[in-house]
Structures are given as C-alpha cells and as structure tokens.
Write an enzyme that holds these catalytic residues in place. Structure first.
Site, PDB file in Angstrom:
ATOM      1  N   ARG A  66     -58.262  -5.986 -27.297  1.00  0.00           N
ATOM      2  CA  ARG A  66     -59.121  -5.157 -28.131  1.00  0.00           C
ATOM      3  C   ARG A  66     -58.707  -3.684 -28.163  1.00  0.00           C
ATOM      4  O   ARG A  66     -58.596  -3.081 -29.235  1.00  0.00           O
ATOM      5  CB  ARG A  66     -60.581  -5.228 -27.625  1.00  0.00           C
ATOM      6  N   THR A  67     -58.494  -3.097 -26.992  1.00  0.00           N
ATOM      7  CA  THR A  67     -58.264  -1.653 -26.932  1.00  0.00           C
ATOM      8  C   THR A  67     -56.961  -1.291 -27.637  1.00  0.00           C
ATOM      9  O   THR A  67     -56.909  -0.369 -28.451  1.00  0.00           O
ATOM     10  CB  THR A  67     -58.235  -1.192 -25.461  1.00  0.00           C
ATOM     11  N   LYS A  94     -36.439  -1.313 -15.535  1.00  0.00           N
ATOM     12  CA  LYS A  94     -35.156  -1.017 -14.871  1.00  0.00           C
ATOM     13  C   LYS A  94     -35.327   0.095 -13.834  1.00  0.00           C
ATOM     14  O   LYS A  94     -34.351   0.701 -13.404  1.00  0.00           O
ATOM     15  CB  LYS A  94     -34.120  -0.576 -15.909  1.00  0.00           C
ATOM     16  N   ARG A 116     -52.859   3.060 -21.055  1.00  0.00           N
ATOM     17  CA  ARG A 116     -53.568   2.132 -20.159  1.00  0.00           C
ATOM     18  C   ARG A 116     -52.652   1.851 -18.970  1.00  0.00           C
ATOM     19  O   ARG A 116     -51.463   1.576 -19.148  1.00  0.00           O
ATOM     20  CB  ARG A 116     -53.911   0.820 -20.849  1.00  0.00           C
ATOM     21  N   HIS A 146     -62.952   3.927 -18.303  1.00  0.00           N
ATOM     22  CA  HIS A 146     -62.575   3.373 -19.617  1.00  0.00           C
ATOM     23  C   HIS A 146     -63.472   4.090 -20.635  1.00  0.00           C
ATOM     24  O   HIS A 146     -64.387   3.497 -21.221  1.00  0.00           O
ATOM     25  CB  HIS A 146     -62.784   1.860 -19.618  1.00  0.00           C
TER      26      HIS A 146
END
Ligand code: CP
Length: 320
Positions: A66-67, A94, A116, A146
């Site tokens: 969703r976000t 890497k 995020r 959030h």
C-alpha cells in the site's frame, strides 16, 4: 526522536519523519490540503502540475504494497518524476552503505526521498545527512513511526466522524511492535480525541504504555464498550524475538474481532486496519469485508494524504 529538523524556521514542513514534535494546526493543514486533492481521483486526467520538474525517489528497503504504490501514484498525480528503487537489485546488496546510496542519488539532482527501512531512525538519519534542499518523508521505520499511515487514518476518521473531540478510539493487537500504533496515538491525542484505549495481552504492550497517553484493557469484550473507532493491528511476527503468545488460534479466540465481539462497540463504530490484514488471526473476514469496515477507504485516502504531505514539504523556502 522529537526535534524540529522537520520544520523550517517559518514552522512549515520540510521533512515528515514523525508526528512527535508537530502540532494540531499543522496536522489540520495536512488534512485540509488532502481534502482539496480528493476530487482529483474522479477527474478524467488525474493530475495537477504542482510538482512538475521535481524528482522523487522511493527508497523501500523493506516490503510494502500500500505505502509504496500510493506514494508512487501520489507523486505522479502531482506531476513529479518518480523513481522507485528496487533495493534487492541495487548496489546495497553489494555492500554499499546507506549514506553512499544517498550521496549517489543526490548527485542525480533528486528533490525528495521517500524512505521505508527496517531500522528505527533510518529516515531521520538520512534527513540529517542529505543536502539541505532535499526533503525526506518517512514511509515507516522499524518499530518507531509510520506518520503518513497515521495521517491517512486521521483523514478517514474525520471524513466519517467529523469531530475528533467526542471520539473514543480503540487500538487492538500488537502495540509493542507497531510503528503504526505509536504514530496513531500521537496524532489522535494531538487532534484532541476523548480517549485512546489500547486493548491487548500484556505481552504485546510496551512497558509503561499509559505514559503514551492511552488507557489500557486486556479484555476485548469490556474494552470495546463505548468505542467509536476500532483500529486493528496484525501480529508483527517479523519483529518478535521470542514466542509472546500461546498460539494464533488462542489469540484469535481472545482478541480476534468477529461479528459477535464487534457488537460490544457502539453500533456505528467503524473498523480500520492499516494492512496487511491476517484473516482469522486478528480479524474475521465477515468483519474485514463487512458494512462497518473502512479498510479499503483508508487505502484510497492514502493517495490524497501523501499528495498533501509531498506538496507541503516541497513548499519549504519557496521551492515551488
Ligand atoms: N500499511 C502499510 O504500511 O502497508 P504496506 O506495508 O503494504 O505498505
């Protein structure tokens, strides 16, 4: 993690990292700005030119449905150029450090990072180290915050219930591991609700939870009395380091929201969930898909709220 890194000297939004340290009028401005964007969803051409020429990079170091998609749609509806980095195929795998990734993206003349990350404080760290003209939006950091989820939930509550001041809101489930719960509690209290009540087993509550500005119940039936808004949370097993519950079925028996247990709340109570939902663990399908559920309305509102926050952050220092 409260500081004014988020605001410019005029008190306008520069970064959006946490609800903590913001104020009621700024939250209301975000809700009002989102309200002005809601109609764009119904237009034939779902776009406004507010962020034309701006470049936004979505940096999702942790999974999201969703976000991530609503941030991308929101940026596109504001006419920004959007790049959604796939971290699993980037040079992070890497051994490149977070700061080196940021420095390289900065060199591509980026204006905003949407971040995020599984580590609490990651978005804050990037905001501290990035170039001054760049805005950082927290799309969820560890167990910490959030804030855009909290704001889209505040928007949904206001859309349906209008006035925050009389509302009793129950947040039910795994409060201990929930960044959503922390941001919701801060936003609800800042907007002046009558009560925020958390309902959970003791093992899923942080120590001294009352100090967050909530009342506590360990019994779902009793805890739902007089409740106007129910916010369900999933068990965040990915953040549990030990077994905190006897079993999922036992949890559902005691704390699962079913048609029967829902009857203990006010008859016009709404049922919310930030997603992803785990059917039969914290919520029964008949409730999740039932007439009191506003779960998909929350998802739709995520676009307008994220448009509002991105547009407001880009207004800093007259950069629009
Ligand atoms: N509510 C929420 O953050 O959902 P996603 O993890 O799918 O983005």
């Amino acid at each position: 993690m409260s500081d004014n890194l988020q605001l410019n000297p005029e008190g306008k939004l520069k970064h959006f990292l946490t609800i903590e340290g913001l104020n009621k009028s700024l939250l209301q401005e975000i809700l009002d700005t989102a309200e002005s964007f809601i109609g764009i969803n119904d237009q034939q051409i779902k776009k406004v030119p507010l962020l034309r020429g701006k470049t936004i990079v979505n940096l999702f170091f942790e999974n999201s449905t969703r976000t991530r998609t609503t941030f991308e749609l929101a940026a596109k509806r504001l006419s920004a150029d959007v790049l959604s980095m796939s971290i699993s195929t980037s040079s992070t795998s890497k051994g490149e450090s977070l700061l080196d990734t940021i420095r390289n993206l900065e060199a591509m003349f980026v204006d905003m990072f949407v971040v995020r990350h599984a580590i609490s404080g990651a978005a804050h760290f990037i905001a501290q180290h990035t170039a001054p003209h760049i805005s950082v939006i927290n799309a969820g950091d560890g167990q910490h915050a959030h804030p855009t989820q909290a704001m889209l939930d505040m928007f949904t509550i206001r859309q349906i219930k209008k006035d925050f001041s009389r509302l009793r809101v129950a947040i039910i489930g795994d409060i201990l591991h929930s960044r959503v719960a922390r941001s919701e509690i801060q936003a609800l209290n800042m907007l002046g609700v009558a009560e925020v009540r958390v309902i959970a087993p003791k093992t899923l509550l942080p120590a001294h939870v009352e100090s967050l500005g909530v009342t506590v119940s360990h019994n779902l039936t009793e805890g739902l009395a007089d409740i106007d808004v129910i916010i369900m949370l999933r068990l965040q097993k990915e953040r549990m380091s030990s077994a905190l519950l006897p079993s999922e079925s036992e949890y559902f028996k005691c704390f699962g929201l079913t048609e029967d247990t829902l009857k203990n709340a006010k008859p016009d109570a709404i049922v919310m969930h930030p997603g992803p939902i785990n059917r039969g663990v914290e919520i029964d399908s008949k409730v999740a898909d039932g007439p009191q559920s506003v779960i998909l309305k929350q998802v739709s509102n995520g676009i307008a709220i994220r448009m509002a926050i991105m547009a407001m952050a880009m207004q800093k220092q007259g950069s629009l």
